[in-house]
Design an enzyme around this catalytic site. Structure first.
Site, PDB file in Angstrom:
ATOM      1  CB  CYS A 274      -0.932   0.001   1.193  1.00 52.57           C
ATOM      2  SG  CYS A 274      -1.876  -1.522   1.333  1.00 52.57           S
TER       3      CYS A 274
ATOM      4  CG  HIS B  42      -3.263   3.126   1.881  1.00 51.48           C
ATOM      5  ND1 HIS B  42      -3.919   2.654   0.763  1.00 51.48           N
ATOM      6  CD2 HIS B  42      -3.271   2.097   2.794  1.00 51.48           C
ATOM      7  CE1 HIS B  42      -4.291   1.405   0.982  1.00 51.48           C
ATOM      8  NE2 HIS B  42      -3.905   1.048   2.201  1.00 51.48           N
TER       9      HIS B  42
ATOM     10  CG  ASN C  78      -7.085  -1.109   1.546  1.00 47.54           C
ATOM     11  OD1 ASN C  78      -6.286  -0.988   0.615  1.00 47.54           O
ATOM     12  ND2 ASN C  78      -6.688  -1.229   2.799  1.00 47.54           N
TER      13      ASN C  78
HETATM   14  O1  UT7 Z   1      -4.061  -1.384   3.551  1.00 44.90           O
HETATM   15  C1  UT7 Z   1      -3.017  -1.997   4.198  1.00 44.90           C
HETATM   16  C2  UT7 Z   1      -3.007  -1.676   5.631  1.00 44.90           C
HETATM   17  N1  UT7 Z   1      -4.176  -2.222   6.241  1.00 44.90           N
HETATM   18  C3  UT7 Z   1      -4.791  -1.530   7.178  1.00 44.90           C
HETATM   19  O2  UT7 Z   1      -4.407  -0.447   7.474  1.00 44.90           O
HETATM   20  C4  UT7 Z   1      -5.957  -2.196   7.873  1.00 44.90           C
HETATM   21  C5  UT7 Z   1      -5.890  -1.912   9.347  1.00 44.90           C
HETATM   22  N2  UT7 Z   1      -6.896  -2.599  10.119  1.00 44.90           N
HETATM   23  C6  UT7 Z   1      -8.211  -2.294  10.043  1.00 44.90           C
HETATM   24  O3  UT7 Z   1      -8.636  -1.505   9.248  1.00 44.90           O
HETATM   25  C7  UT7 Z   1      -9.134  -2.944  11.049  1.00 44.90           C
HETATM   26  O4  UT7 Z   1      -8.390  -3.694  11.970  1.00 44.90           O
HETATM   27  C8  UT7 Z   1     -10.254  -3.835  10.414  1.00 44.90           C
HETATM   28  C9  UT7 Z   1     -11.262  -2.956   9.699  1.00 44.90           C
HETATM   29  C10 UT7 Z   1      -9.631  -4.823   9.460  1.00 44.90           C
HETATM   30  C11 UT7 Z   1     -10.988  -4.596  11.522  1.00 44.90           C
HETATM   31  O5  UT7 Z   1     -11.569  -3.689  12.420  1.00 44.90           O
HETATM   32  P1  UT7 Z   1     -11.286  -3.800  13.993  1.00 44.90           P
HETATM   33  O6  UT7 Z   1     -12.070  -2.727  14.635  1.00 44.90           O
HETATM   34  O7  UT7 Z   1      -9.801  -3.770  14.215  1.00 44.90           O
HETATM   35  O8  UT7 Z   1     -11.892  -5.199  14.340  1.00 44.90           O
HETATM   36  P2  UT7 Z   1     -11.250  -6.344  15.264  1.00 44.90           P
HETATM   37  O9  UT7 Z   1     -10.433  -7.249  14.436  1.00 44.90           O
HETATM   38  O10 UT7 Z   1     -10.625  -5.718  16.486  1.00 44.90           O
HETATM   39  O11 UT7 Z   1     -12.548  -7.113  15.738  1.00 44.90           O
HETATM   40  C12 UT7 Z   1     -13.510  -6.467  16.623  1.00 44.90           C
HETATM   41  C13 UT7 Z   1     -14.686  -7.417  16.804  1.00 44.90           C
HETATM   42  C14 UT7 Z   1     -14.289  -8.826  17.209  1.00 44.90           C
HETATM   43  O12 UT7 Z   1     -15.328  -9.335  18.013  1.00 44.90           O
HETATM   44  P3  UT7 Z   1     -15.223  -9.331  19.623  1.00 44.90           P
HETATM   45  O13 UT7 Z   1     -14.008 -10.159  19.939  1.00 44.90           O
HETATM   46  O14 UT7 Z   1     -15.067  -7.899  20.018  1.00 44.90           O
HETATM   47  O15 UT7 Z   1     -16.504  -9.952  20.051  1.00 44.90           O
HETATM   48  C15 UT7 Z   1     -14.254  -9.583  15.901  1.00 44.90           C
HETATM   49  O16 UT7 Z   1     -14.496 -10.957  16.084  1.00 44.90           O
HETATM   50  O17 UT7 Z   1     -15.363  -7.553  15.551  1.00 44.90           O
HETATM   51  C16 UT7 Z   1     -15.392  -8.935  15.156  1.00 44.90           C
HETATM   52  N3  UT7 Z   1     -15.192  -8.945  13.710  1.00 44.90           N
HETATM   53  C17 UT7 Z   1     -16.208  -8.806  12.851  1.00 44.90           C
HETATM   54  N4  UT7 Z   1     -17.525  -8.648  13.029  1.00 44.90           N
HETATM   55  C18 UT7 Z   1     -18.288  -8.502  11.941  1.00 44.90           C
HETATM   56  C19 UT7 Z   1     -14.036  -9.069  13.017  1.00 44.90           C
HETATM   57  N5  UT7 Z   1     -14.276  -9.004  11.685  1.00 44.90           N
HETATM   58  C20 UT7 Z   1     -15.613  -8.851  11.552  1.00 44.90           C
HETATM   59  C21 UT7 Z   1     -16.468  -8.687  10.457  1.00 44.90           C
HETATM   60  N6  UT7 Z   1     -17.792  -8.504  10.686  1.00 44.90           N
HETATM   61  N7  UT7 Z   1     -16.014  -8.690   9.183  1.00 44.90           N
END
Ligand code: UT7
Length: 334
Positions: free
Chosen positions: A123, A259, A290
């Site tokens: 990226c 980005h 993205n």
């Molecule tokens: O482009 C290259 C660089 N990439 C980035 O910069 C991406 C950086 N990361 C992100 O943008 C975020 O981490 C994501 C958008 C990918 C994920 O968001 P998050 O707020 O970090 O979610 P998380 O992984 O911390 O998960 C939070 C909760 C979890 O549930 P509990 O444990 O709180 O009950 C996950 O199991 O959300 C759950 N979860 C989902 N729920 C619904 C994880 N993925 C999903 C999903 N839909 N797709």
């Protein structure tokens, strides 16, 4: 006595002469993505800012996407393909380790046997390419450089994986960089944090895939939270350093084009940079998803063509992703 060598003589500065994006036709809504993963439209919008994204057609290749953006960028710059001395393609989704996507695109565009190579900086790739382009022009190795950021991520993600299936998308963006009498691309502030090389990686190598009997084609895997925290903690600082290196303040900016990784990362950077309200911020992720190396030129083209930012204005760019690699510079918009 030894014969003195002649050295290449470049131009004092370089500038972006034209930019263009290509977004594939097929719009994919969150509802469609949620047919394959356990998620909701509400969760995706709240956590990433994505409302919809674009997917390339199955028979559209990385080179096809790049070619469409490149043709438009040449037209926007008023530069013919034969004037391009070097083609740089930033991509992590070209399916051939060799030959490069750049060589195919240079040929298809009708360049005059331009030098051509791909770079793998995920990226951050477009900002890496821009930095190289300016150095090639200033060093005298090229007169005009075509920098392309392109990804067909749908070939390399598992659409059933809810940690990546909703975030990544397909697209291409291209910029023509040429000589300038005045500084128009600021010094690049760039680097990598290889200690976190496995924060965004592949589930296995192609060699392992072959040797394991061809089970589970390698796809992108991402420690989302780890990357999120790293981006929020470090990327605003990198962007601030590139403002300082260019000798401008946040108040001087006409656009902030980070980005398009996640709307919440963008918001956190805006707050940390204390970006004044009058500076428009690229929020293209909402409708483009993205697109990794393609996201910055696509967003730049969008902001210019909608009149949201002025031609000739100053924009702060920052790319960051797998590696973890990052690069930031201030540019004068074409
Ligand atoms: O482009 C290259 C660089 N990439 C980035 O910069 C991406 C950086 N990361 C992100 O943008 C975020 O981490 C994501 C958008 C990918 C994920 O968001 P998050 O707020 O970090 O979610 P998380 O992984 O911390 O998960 C939070 C909760 C979890 O549930 P509990 O444990 O709180 O009950 C996950 O199991 O959300 C759950 N979860 C989902 N729920 C619904 C994880 N993925 C999903 C999903 N839909 N797709």
């Amino acid at each position: 006595m030894t014969t003195p060598l002649r050295s290449a003589k470049g131009h004092p500065y370089a500038r972006i002469m034209g930019v263009a994006g290509y977004r594939p036709d097929r719009v994919v809504t969150n509802a469609e993505v949620c047919e394959r993963i356990d998620s909701t439209d509400e969760w995706i919008q709240e956590r990433s800012g994505i409302v919809e994204r674009r997917y390339a057609a199955p028979d559209q290749t990385v080179c096809d996407l790049a070619f469409l953006a490149a043709e438009r960028a040449l037209q926007a710059a008023g530069v013919s393909a034969t004037e391009i001395g070097t083609v740089i393609v930033a991509t992590v989704t070209h399916p051939y380790p060799t030959p490069s996507a750049a060589a195919e695109i240079a040929y298809r565009l009708g360049t005059n046997n331009a030098a051509a190579f791909d770079i793998s900086a995920a990226c951050a790739g477009f900002c890496y390419g821009l930095a190289l382009a300016q150095d090639l022009i200033r060093g005298g190795s090229a007169e005009h450089v075509l920098v392309i950021g392109v990804e067909k991520l749908t070939d390399w993600i598992d659409l059933d994986d809810r940690s990546t299936g909703f975030i990544f998308a397909d697209g291409a963006g291209a910029a023509v960089v040429g000589p300038s009498e005045e500084p128009a691309i600021g010094p690049v502030v760039w680097g990598s944090d290889g200690e976190q090389y496995d924060a965004i990686t592949m589930t296995q190598s192609l060699i392992d895939y072959r040797d394991n009997g061809g089970e589970r084609f390698p796809t992108l895997s991402m420690q989302g939270q780890q990357v999120f925290r790293w981006a929020v903690a470090h990327m605003a600082k990198t962007a601030a350093e590139s403002l300082e290196a260019a000798g401008v303040s946040a108040d001087d900016l006409d656009a902030f084009i980070p980005h398009q990784a996640n709307m919440r990362i963008t918001d956190a950077m805006v707050r940390a940079l204390k970006l004044p309200d009058h500076v428009p911020v690229a929020r293209d992720i909402a409708t483009t998803g993205n697109t990794s190396a393609a996201s910055i030129p696509i967003a730049m083209d969008h902001m210019l063509s909608t009149g949201e930012v002025p031609h000739g204005g100053l924009a702060l760019l920052i790319g960051f992703g797998a590696g973890l690699a990052y690069a930031s510079q201030v540019v004068r918009l074409p």
